[in-house]
Enzyme design. Structure first.
Site, PDB file in Angstrom:
ATOM      1  N   GLU A 162      -1.159  23.288  69.101  1.00 45.41           N
ATOM      2  CA  GLU A 162       0.154  23.605  68.538  1.00 45.41           C
ATOM      3  C   GLU A 162       0.193  25.079  68.132  1.00 45.41           C
ATOM      4  O   GLU A 162      -0.732  25.578  67.519  1.00 45.41           O
ATOM      5  CB  GLU A 162       0.410  22.699  67.326  1.00 45.41           C
ATOM      6  N   LYS A 221      -6.252  28.394  72.139  1.00 44.82           N
ATOM      7  CA  LYS A 221      -5.676  28.241  70.795  1.00 44.82           C
ATOM      8  C   LYS A 221      -6.459  29.076  69.769  1.00 44.82           C
ATOM      9  O   LYS A 221      -5.877  29.848  69.012  1.00 44.82           O
ATOM     10  CB  LYS A 221      -5.681  26.758  70.395  1.00 44.82           C
ATOM     11  N   CYS A 277      -5.094  28.479  58.719  1.00 47.57           N
ATOM     12  CA  CYS A 277      -5.668  28.527  60.068  1.00 47.57           C
ATOM     13  C   CYS A 277      -6.369  29.823  60.471  1.00 47.57           C
ATOM     14  O   CYS A 277      -7.442  29.762  61.063  1.00 47.57           O
ATOM     15  CB  CYS A 277      -4.593  28.189  61.067  1.00 47.57           C
TER      16      CYS A 277
HETATM   17  P1  NAD Z   1      -2.732  18.915  57.061  1.00 49.03           P
HETATM   18  O1  NAD Z   1      -3.903  18.906  56.180  1.00 49.03           O
HETATM   19  O2  NAD Z   1      -1.399  19.331  56.539  1.00 49.03           O
HETATM   20  O3  NAD Z   1      -2.536  17.448  57.686  1.00 49.03           O
HETATM   21  C1  NAD Z   1      -3.570  16.672  58.198  1.00 49.03           C
HETATM   22  C2  NAD Z   1      -3.342  15.208  57.806  1.00 49.03           C
HETATM   23  O4  NAD Z   1      -4.278  14.385  58.491  1.00 49.03           O
HETATM   24  C3  NAD Z   1      -3.541  14.935  56.310  1.00 49.03           C
HETATM   25  O5  NAD Z   1      -2.345  14.423  55.756  1.00 49.03           O
HETATM   26  C4  NAD Z   1      -4.684  13.917  56.276  1.00 49.03           C
HETATM   27  O6  NAD Z   1      -4.530  12.934  55.269  1.00 49.03           O
HETATM   28  C5  NAD Z   1      -4.578  13.288  57.645  1.00 49.03           C
HETATM   29  N1  NAD Z   1      -5.802  12.630  58.095  1.00 49.03           N
HETATM   30  C6  NAD Z   1      -7.070  13.113  58.072  1.00 49.03           C
HETATM   31  N2  NAD Z   1      -7.915  12.209  58.599  1.00 49.03           N
HETATM   32  C7  NAD Z   1      -7.176  11.138  58.959  1.00 49.03           C
HETATM   33  C8  NAD Z   1      -7.477   9.893  59.570  1.00 49.03           C
HETATM   34  N3  NAD Z   1      -8.719   9.588  59.921  1.00 49.03           N
HETATM   35  N4  NAD Z   1      -6.468   9.032  59.786  1.00 49.03           N
HETATM   36  C9  NAD Z   1      -5.214   9.326  59.438  1.00 49.03           C
HETATM   37  N5  NAD Z   1      -4.855  10.502  58.879  1.00 49.03           N
HETATM   38  C10 NAD Z   1      -5.830  11.391  58.635  1.00 49.03           C
HETATM   39  O7  NAD Z   1      -3.133  19.806  58.306  1.00 49.03           O
HETATM   40  P2  NAD Z   1      -2.149  20.651  59.281  1.00 49.03           P
HETATM   41  O8  NAD Z   1      -1.790  21.932  58.648  1.00 49.03           O
HETATM   42  O9  NAD Z   1      -1.066  19.748  59.779  1.00 49.03           O
HETATM   43  O10 NAD Z   1      -3.157  20.981  60.469  1.00 49.03           O
HETATM   44  C11 NAD Z   1      -3.614  19.985  61.348  1.00 49.03           C
HETATM   45  C12 NAD Z   1      -4.311  20.645  62.513  1.00 49.03           C
HETATM   46  O11 NAD Z   1      -3.382  21.442  63.236  1.00 49.03           O
HETATM   47  C13 NAD Z   1      -5.456  21.588  62.127  1.00 49.03           C
HETATM   48  O12 NAD Z   1      -6.459  21.485  63.109  1.00 49.03           O
HETATM   49  C14 NAD Z   1      -4.814  22.952  62.182  1.00 49.03           C
HETATM   50  O13 NAD Z   1      -5.753  23.960  62.481  1.00 49.03           O
HETATM   51  C15 NAD Z   1      -3.844  22.794  63.324  1.00 49.03           C
HETATM   52  N6  NAD Z   1      -2.672  23.680  63.268  1.00 49.03           N
HETATM   53  C16 NAD Z   1      -2.023  23.892  62.082  1.00 49.03           C
HETATM   54  C17 NAD Z   1      -0.892  24.690  62.039  1.00 49.03           C
HETATM   55  C18 NAD Z   1      -0.164  24.979  60.766  1.00 49.03           C
HETATM   56  O14 NAD Z   1       0.701  25.826  60.776  1.00 49.03           O
HETATM   57  N7  NAD Z   1      -0.466  24.317  59.670  1.00 49.03           N
HETATM   58  C19 NAD Z   1      -0.392  25.233  63.242  1.00 49.03           C
HETATM   59  C20 NAD Z   1      -1.063  24.982  64.435  1.00 49.03           C
HETATM   60  C21 NAD Z   1      -2.205  24.193  64.428  1.00 49.03           C
HETATM   61  C1  UGA Z   2      -0.244  31.087  62.521  1.00 46.10           C
HETATM   62  C2  UGA Z   2       0.209  31.479  63.928  1.00 46.10           C
HETATM   63  O1  UGA Z   2       1.258  32.443  63.829  1.00 46.10           O
HETATM   64  C3  UGA Z   2       0.711  30.256  64.680  1.00 46.10           C
HETATM   65  O2  UGA Z   2       1.045  30.620  66.012  1.00 46.10           O
HETATM   66  C4  UGA Z   2      -0.390  29.204  64.694  1.00 46.10           C
HETATM   67  O3  UGA Z   2       0.071  28.032  65.330  1.00 46.10           O
HETATM   68  C5  UGA Z   2      -0.799  28.883  63.267  1.00 46.10           C
HETATM   69  O4  UGA Z   2      -1.244  30.095  62.626  1.00 46.10           O
HETATM   70  C6  UGA Z   2      -1.919  27.927  63.163  1.00 46.10           C
HETATM   71  O5  UGA Z   2      -2.689  27.757  64.075  1.00 46.10           O
HETATM   72  O6  UGA Z   2      -1.978  27.362  62.086  1.00 46.10           O
HETATM   73  P1  UGA Z   2       0.919  30.543  60.209  1.00 46.10           P
HETATM   74  O7  UGA Z   2      -0.447  30.737  59.661  1.00 46.10           O
HETATM   75  O8  UGA Z   2       1.666  29.318  59.860  1.00 46.10           O
HETATM   76  O9  UGA Z   2       0.864  30.588  61.810  1.00 46.10           O
HETATM   77  O10 UGA Z   2       1.846  31.781  59.794  1.00 46.10           O
HETATM   78  P2  UGA Z   2       1.936  33.303  60.313  1.00 46.10           P
HETATM   79  O11 UGA Z   2       3.353  33.648  60.456  1.00 46.10           O
HETATM   80  O12 UGA Z   2       1.072  33.547  61.471  1.00 46.10           O
HETATM   81  O13 UGA Z   2       1.367  34.105  59.067  1.00 46.10           O
HETATM   82  C7  UGA Z   2      -0.009  34.070  58.724  1.00 46.10           C
HETATM   83  C8  UGA Z   2      -0.282  35.087  57.625  1.00 46.10           C
HETATM   84  O14 UGA Z   2      -0.210  36.409  58.138  1.00 46.10           O
HETATM   85  C9  UGA Z   2       0.706  35.012  56.476  1.00 46.10           C
HETATM   86  O15 UGA Z   2       0.043  35.185  55.253  1.00 46.10           O
HETATM   87  C10 UGA Z   2       1.633  36.190  56.765  1.00 46.10           C
HETATM   88  O16 UGA Z   2       2.279  36.667  55.623  1.00 46.10           O
HETATM   89  C11 UGA Z   2       0.663  37.192  57.345  1.00 46.10           C
HETATM   90  N1  UGA Z   2       1.283  38.205  58.210  1.00 46.10           N
HETATM   91  C12 UGA Z   2       1.933  37.841  59.339  1.00 46.10           C
HETATM   92  C13 UGA Z   2       1.172  39.545  57.876  1.00 46.10           C
HETATM   93  O17 UGA Z   2       0.572  39.898  56.853  1.00 46.10           O
HETATM   94  N2  UGA Z   2       1.731  40.472  58.694  1.00 46.10           N
HETATM   95  C14 UGA Z   2       2.386  40.138  59.834  1.00 46.10           C
HETATM   96  O18 UGA Z   2       2.866  41.047  60.542  1.00 46.10           O
HETATM   97  C15 UGA Z   2       2.494  38.782  60.159  1.00 46.10           C
END
Ligand code: NAD
Ligand code: UGA
Length: 465
Positions: A162, A221, A277
């Site tokens: 994602e 990713k 992340c």
């Molecule tokens: P999160 O902690 O918000 O959500 C994860 C959920 O999974 C939790 O609610 C937890 O209770 C649940 N969980 C864990 N083990 C479980 C199980 N065995 N059965 C059922 N539920 C279970 O995490 P997130 O921010 O959604 O991130 C999830 C993944 O996606 C991570 O690998 C992260 O790196 C990736 N990711 C996150 C973002 C972002 O912006 N947050 C963007 C891209 C990718």
């Molecule tokens: C980031 C990536 O942008 C997503 O593409 C990815 O899916 C995600 O991580 C993930 O894998 O979790 P996110 O962390 O949600 O998304 O937010 P960003 O907009 O990337 O910002 C990350 C941090 O960088 C924030 O603290 C933001 O304020 C900072 N940032 C961003 C800066 O300081 N300068 C910039 O120019 C941009």
């Protein structure tokens, strides 16, 4: 394959919004989001949409439209697995805090638990999709776990990372730059990829759906996040040089970004990147490189994290220096706790580290964030200090010096300095002349996001200026 039923294990920042959008765009598919966290599921099912566990602009409207129709939130993980043709795994993959790879490798406990549960429960063929961010070659391990199934079920494992960013998740999901799907180059692998493609084509143009082998998808990713974070550390490293030379980082950033080979996005100097992340994924990349004996490559990426730590610390030290070298017993205000605007997420927020330094130096901290509550602020700090093995007494004493307000005015009145840690729009529209009058003179404002206008009545510090 005609897809009619899917589920997602993990109702977090990725699982929730992603599945809500799939449910909206694919009304004929039943989408079930499951989680072991009962509180979180209860919040997703809350009648009052302002109580959803995740704040994301546009999300509650989609949940209002789809929930109870073809979008369901439940704690019954086994039932969801049994009923679904496709199973997304969107569980957390934090940095390991124990054992081999501690502090670097991704903790795959939750992913493995999911795979085990799928293997145990499934009585019909399933397509298992890695939605979580995972180290390259994780699919191999998942397949191994799935092979423990004794009911003759066939599993295909796909990687579909994602790319959404928090705060703009819905917009990002509606108009993704690309959707990446990695699958095996076998008949059943291709069929599985096609099944997943058929979901996305409901709203994503075909030319934006990129199919690759599984390893390329997994690595892309991690690499994407590393490249994005690298831009922020690059510009932040230059912000320090700007402050020494009289160059202005905003001007430098604009000048650099106008080169179309570089581009203007993700070049905003700041107090440092936060979020759940970037740091975790780069550390994971560093660990992978070390695992394969690529020390120089590991060191290269490690520097991106080092500069980020440097930037957060540098900002906190600026405040201390600005207050005559001591913040002891002085009221200092932090505006913003979330790691960026438009989210209630504060994981790895720069604010936590700035607060830590200031509290360590004896400051009386007063925090305001429009979306982050007191309990969260205190949890973030407690977790940091517990990881450092600080005593309960020390932790309690510092928490007593960290007051969290519901109104920004209370946080700022009679303060020696105000620091902006999150670029919330509302901070820009405040009457800063009025605010400055209510602060201890001379009013000092530290803009960690470079969002305020220049104001001659205030002693202002901007990053890189
Ligand atoms: P999160 O902690 O918000 O959500 C994860 C959920 O999974 C939790 O609610 C937890 O209770 C649940 N969980 C864990 N083990 C479980 C199980 N065995 N059965 C059922 N539920 C279970 O995490 P997130 O921010 O959604 O991130 C999830 C993944 O996606 C991570 O690998 C992260 O790196 C990736 N990711 C996150 C973002 C972002 O912006 N947050 C963007 C891209 C990718
Ligand atoms: C980031 C990536 O942008 C997503 O593409 C990815 O899916 C995600 O991580 C993930 O894998 O979790 P996110 O962390 O949600 O998304 O937010 P960003 O907009 O990337 O910002 C990350 C941090 O960088 C924030 O603290 C933001 O304020 C900072 N940032 C961003 C800066 O300081 N300068 C910039 O120019 C941009």
């Amino acid at each position: 394959m005609n897809v009619t039923s899917i589920c997602c294990i993990g109702a977090g920042y990725v699982g929730g919004p992603t599945m809500a959008v799939i449910a909206l765009k694919c009304p004929n598919i039943k989408v079930t989001v499951v989680d072991i966290n009962e509180q979180r599921i209860a919040a997703w099912n809350h009648a009052d949409l302002d109580q959803l566990p995740i704040y994301e602009p546009g999300l509650k409207e989609i949940v209002a439209e789809t929930r109870g129709k073809n979008l369901f939130f439940s704690t019954d993980v086994e039932k969801a697995i049994e009923e679904s043709q496709l199973i997304f795994m969107a569980v957390n993959t934090p940095t390991k805090t124990y054992g081999e790879g501690k502090g670097f490798a991704a903790d795959l406990t939750f992913v493995e638990k999911c795979a085990r549960q799928i293997a145990k429960v499934a009585t019909s063929d399933k397509i298992v999709i890695e939605k979580s961010t995972l180290p390259v070659r994780t699919a191999e391990k998942i397949k191994e776990v799935l092979s423990s199934n004794t009911k003759g079920v066939h599993f295909e494992v796909l990687s579909n990372p994602e790319f959404l960013a928090e705060g703009t998740a819905i917009q990002d999901l509606f108009k993704s730059d690309r959707v990446l799907i990695g699958g095996d180059d076998t008949e059943s692998g291709k069929a599985a990829v096609n099944a997943l493609v058929s979901i996305y084509t409901n709203w994503i143009p075909k030319d934006k759906i990129l199919t690759t082998n599984v390893w390329s998808s997994e690595l892309s990713k991690l690499a994407s996040n590393a490249m994005l974070a690298q831009r922020i550390s690059s510009i932040n490293s230059l912000s320090a040089l700007c402050e020494k030379t009289g160059a202005d980082i905003e001007e430098v950033s604009k000048a650099i970004g106008m080169d179309s080979r570089i581009g203007s996005k993700f070049l905003k100097a700041s107090v440092g990147f936060g979020g759940s992340c970037f740091q975790k994924d780069i550390l994971n990349l560093v660990y992978l490189c070390k695992h394969y004996g690529l020390e120089e490559v590991a060191e290269y990426w490690q520097q991106v994290v080092n500069i980020n730590d440097y930037q957060k610390n540098r900002f906190a030290r600026k405040i201390i220096t600005g207050l005559n070298g001591t913040v002891n017993q002085k009221k200092v205000t932090l505006l913003g706790w979330a790691f960026k605007k438009d989210t209630n997420d504060s994981r790895e927020s720069a604010a936590i580290y700035v607060a830590d330094v200031l509290l360590e130096e004896g400051a009386e901290l007063h925090v305001f964030d429009p979306m982050v509550k007191k309990a969260r602020v205190h949890q973030d700090l407690t977790a940091l200090w517990e990881a450092r093995n600080e005593s309960n007494k020390e932790i309690e004493s510092k928490l007593n010096r960290c007051v969290v307000h519901k109104e920004y005015t209370q946080a700022i009145d009679s303060s020696f300095a105000a620091a902006i840690l999150t670029e919330w729009d509302e901070f820009k529209s405040h009457d800063w002349n009025d605010i400055a009058e209510k602060m201890i003179q001379p009013a000092k404002v530290y803009d960690g996001r470079n969002v305020l206008e220049l104001n001659k009545n205030i002693n202002q510090y901007f990053i890189g200026k």
